[in-house]
Design a protein around this motif. Sequence first.
Motif, PDB file in Angstrom:
ATOM      1  N   ASP A  27      23.502 -23.364 -26.958  1.00  0.00           N
ATOM      2  CA  ASP A  27      23.946 -24.585 -26.286  1.00  0.00           C
ATOM      3  C   ASP A  27      24.260 -24.358 -24.807  1.00  0.00           C
ATOM      4  N   ASN A  28      24.462 -23.091 -24.413  1.00  0.00           N
ATOM      5  CA  ASN A  28      24.740 -22.765 -23.014  1.00  0.00           C
ATOM      6  C   ASN A  28      23.473 -22.718 -22.170  1.00  0.00           C
ATOM      7  N   LEU A  29      22.321 -22.712 -22.826  1.00  0.00           N
ATOM      8  CA  LEU A  29      21.039 -22.647 -22.115  1.00  0.00           C
ATOM      9  C   LEU A  29      20.571 -24.048 -21.753  1.00  0.00           C
ATOM     10  N   LEU A  30      19.575 -24.115 -20.888  1.00  0.00           N
ATOM     11  CA  LEU A  30      19.033 -25.395 -20.442  1.00  0.00           C
ATOM     12  C   LEU A  30      18.136 -26.005 -21.516  1.00  0.00           C
ATOM     13  N   ASP A  31      18.199 -27.328 -21.647  1.00  0.00           N
ATOM     14  CA  ASP A  31      17.217 -27.987 -22.503  1.00  0.00           C
ATOM     15  C   ASP A  31      15.935 -28.162 -21.679  1.00  0.00           C
ATOM     16  N   SER A  32      14.917 -28.683 -22.316  1.00  0.00           N
ATOM     17  CA  SER A  32      13.601 -28.796 -21.679  1.00  0.00           C
ATOM     18  C   SER A  32      13.654 -29.572 -20.359  1.00  0.00           C
ATOM     19  N   SER A  33      14.313 -30.722 -20.355  1.00  0.00           N
ATOM     20  CA  SER A  33      14.318 -31.540 -19.134  1.00  0.00           C
ATOM     21  C   SER A  33      15.122 -30.884 -18.012  1.00  0.00           C
ATOM     22  N   ILE A  49      20.653 -14.932 -25.080  1.00  0.00           N
ATOM     23  CA  ILE A  49      21.918 -14.954 -25.815  1.00  0.00           C
ATOM     24  C   ILE A  49      22.180 -13.549 -26.344  1.00  0.00           C
ATOM     25  N   ALA A  50      23.401 -13.306 -26.786  1.00  0.00           N
ATOM     26  CA  ALA A  50      23.756 -11.996 -27.337  1.00  0.00           C
ATOM     27  C   ALA A  50      23.245 -11.869 -28.769  1.00  0.00           C
ATOM     28  N   GLY A  51      22.829 -10.665 -29.129  1.00  0.00           N
ATOM     29  CA  GLY A  51      22.383 -10.427 -30.489  1.00  0.00           C
ATOM     30  C   GLY A  51      21.722  -9.071 -30.627  1.00  0.00           C
ATOM     31  N   GLN A  52      21.315  -8.781 -31.865  1.00  0.00           N
ATOM     32  CA  GLN A  52      20.642  -7.526 -32.161  1.00  0.00           C
ATOM     33  C   GLN A  52      19.143  -7.769 -32.275  1.00  0.00           C
ATOM     34  N   VAL A  53      18.352  -6.912 -31.633  1.00  0.00           N
ATOM     35  CA  VAL A  53      16.900  -7.012 -31.708  1.00  0.00           C
ATOM     36  C   VAL A  53      16.480  -6.653 -33.137  1.00  0.00           C
ATOM     37  N   GLN A  94       3.662 -19.460 -27.831  1.00  0.00           N
ATOM     38  CA  GLN A  94       3.366 -18.885 -29.143  1.00  0.00           C
ATOM     39  C   GLN A  94       3.606 -17.375 -29.130  1.00  0.00           C
ATOM     40  N   SER A  95       3.588 -16.781 -27.964  1.00  0.00           N
ATOM     41  CA  SER A  95       3.690 -15.327 -27.822  1.00  0.00           C
ATOM     42  C   SER A  95       5.127 -14.914 -27.534  1.00  0.00           C
ATOM     43  N   TRP A  96       5.896 -14.761 -28.601  1.00  0.00           N
ATOM     44  CA  TRP A  96       7.271 -14.284 -28.450  1.00  0.00           C
ATOM     45  C   TRP A  96       7.240 -12.800 -28.098  1.00  0.00           C
ATOM     46  N   ILE A  97       8.271 -12.332 -27.433  1.00  0.00           N
ATOM     47  CA  ILE A  97       8.363 -10.925 -27.034  1.00  0.00           C
ATOM     48  C   ILE A  97       9.237 -10.150 -28.014  1.00  0.00           C
ATOM     49  N   PHE A  98      10.391 -10.732 -28.360  1.00  0.00           N
ATOM     50  CA  PHE A  98      11.268 -10.104 -29.351  1.00  0.00           C
ATOM     51  C   PHE A  98      12.060 -11.175 -30.086  1.00  0.00           C
ATOM     52  N   ARG A  99      12.624 -10.765 -31.219  1.00  0.00           N
ATOM     53  CA  ARG A  99      13.484 -11.651 -31.999  1.00  0.00           C
ATOM     54  C   ARG A  99      14.864 -11.031 -32.115  1.00  0.00           C
ATOM     55  N   LEU A 100      15.870 -11.898 -32.025  1.00  0.00           N
ATOM     56  CA  LEU A 100      17.265 -11.485 -32.114  1.00  0.00           C
ATOM     57  C   LEU A 100      17.910 -12.059 -33.369  1.00  0.00           C
ATOM     58  N   LYS A 101      18.835 -11.296 -33.926  1.00  0.00           N
ATOM     59  CA  LYS A 101      19.798 -11.853 -34.875  1.00  0.00           C
ATOM     60  C   LYS A 101      20.995 -12.200 -33.996  1.00  0.00           C
ATOM     61  N   PRO A 102      21.242 -13.504 -33.741  1.00  0.00           N
ATOM     62  CA  PRO A 102      22.272 -13.865 -32.772  1.00  0.00           C
ATOM     63  C   PRO A 102      23.670 -13.508 -33.258  1.00  0.00           C
ATOM     64  N   ASN A 103      24.511 -13.064 -32.322  1.00  0.00           N
ATOM     65  CA  ASN A 103      25.932 -12.863 -32.626  1.00  0.00           C
ATOM     66  C   ASN A 103      26.575 -14.212 -32.881  1.00  0.00           C
ATOM     67  N   ASP A 104      26.160 -15.219 -32.093  1.00  0.00           N
ATOM     68  CA  ASP A 104      26.714 -16.567 -32.203  1.00  0.00           C
ATOM     69  C   ASP A 104      25.625 -17.550 -31.764  1.00  0.00           C
ATOM     70  N   ALA A 105      24.978 -18.202 -32.729  1.00  0.00           N
ATOM     71  CA  ALA A 105      23.856 -19.094 -32.414  1.00  0.00           C
ATOM     72  C   ALA A 105      24.275 -20.259 -31.518  1.00  0.00           C
ATOM     73  N   SER A 106      25.569 -20.582 -31.484  1.00  0.00           N
ATOM     74  CA  SER A 106      26.007 -21.694 -30.625  1.00  0.00           C
ATOM     75  C   SER A 106      25.835 -21.357 -29.139  1.00  0.00           C
ATOM     76  N   GLU A 107      25.613 -20.064 -28.811  1.00  0.00           N
ATOM     77  CA  GLU A 107      25.333 -19.686 -27.414  1.00  0.00           C
ATOM     78  C   GLU A 107      24.071 -20.380 -26.897  1.00  0.00           C
ATOM     79  N   TRP A 152      12.531 -18.281 -22.701  1.00  0.00           N
ATOM     80  CA  TRP A 152      12.814 -19.352 -23.660  1.00  0.00           C
ATOM     81  C   TRP A 152      13.383 -18.723 -24.935  1.00  0.00           C
ATOM     82  N   ALA A 153      14.144 -19.524 -25.653  1.00  0.00           N
ATOM     83  CA  ALA A 153      14.751 -19.096 -26.914  1.00  0.00           C
ATOM     84  C   ALA A 153      14.487 -20.185 -27.950  1.00  0.00           C
ATOM     85  N   HIS A 154      13.983 -19.765 -29.107  1.00  0.00           N
ATOM     86  CA  HIS A 154      13.658 -20.716 -30.170  1.00  0.00           C
ATOM     87  C   HIS A 154      14.360 -20.289 -31.445  1.00  0.00           C
TER      88      HIS A 154
END
Length: 126
Positions: A113-119, A74-78, A98-111, A16-18
Amino acid sequence: MSTTPNDRRYAKSHEWAHLEADGSVSVGISDHAQEALGDVVFVELPQVGKQLAAGQEAGVVESVKAASDIYAPIAGQVIAVNEALQDSPEQLNSEPYQSWIFRLKPNDASELDNLLDSSAYQASID
């Protein structure tokens, strides 16, 4: 049945990505993924500063059943890793969202939108 919160996006590989308020993206594994893995016993975290492409292997989650690669949704820097998982990897089982593994600074946050939504993610695992 697995839960899939509406406030994040999901990769077909079960990450998941938040999008956080500061523009960073937290990444973890879905409830479905932790159920499939069973009791998590070890997490290999990516290196802070590493540049990841979307879909690139970022780390490993090991359980009593299997080891599973974790991919960057998505692409980004850890920019951060969840060090608490080194001592308490079972948090991925008890609190997968609640337990994230890592955080990214996204290259392009609009990526995101390419992921699946919850449903759509829920439909893919049902």
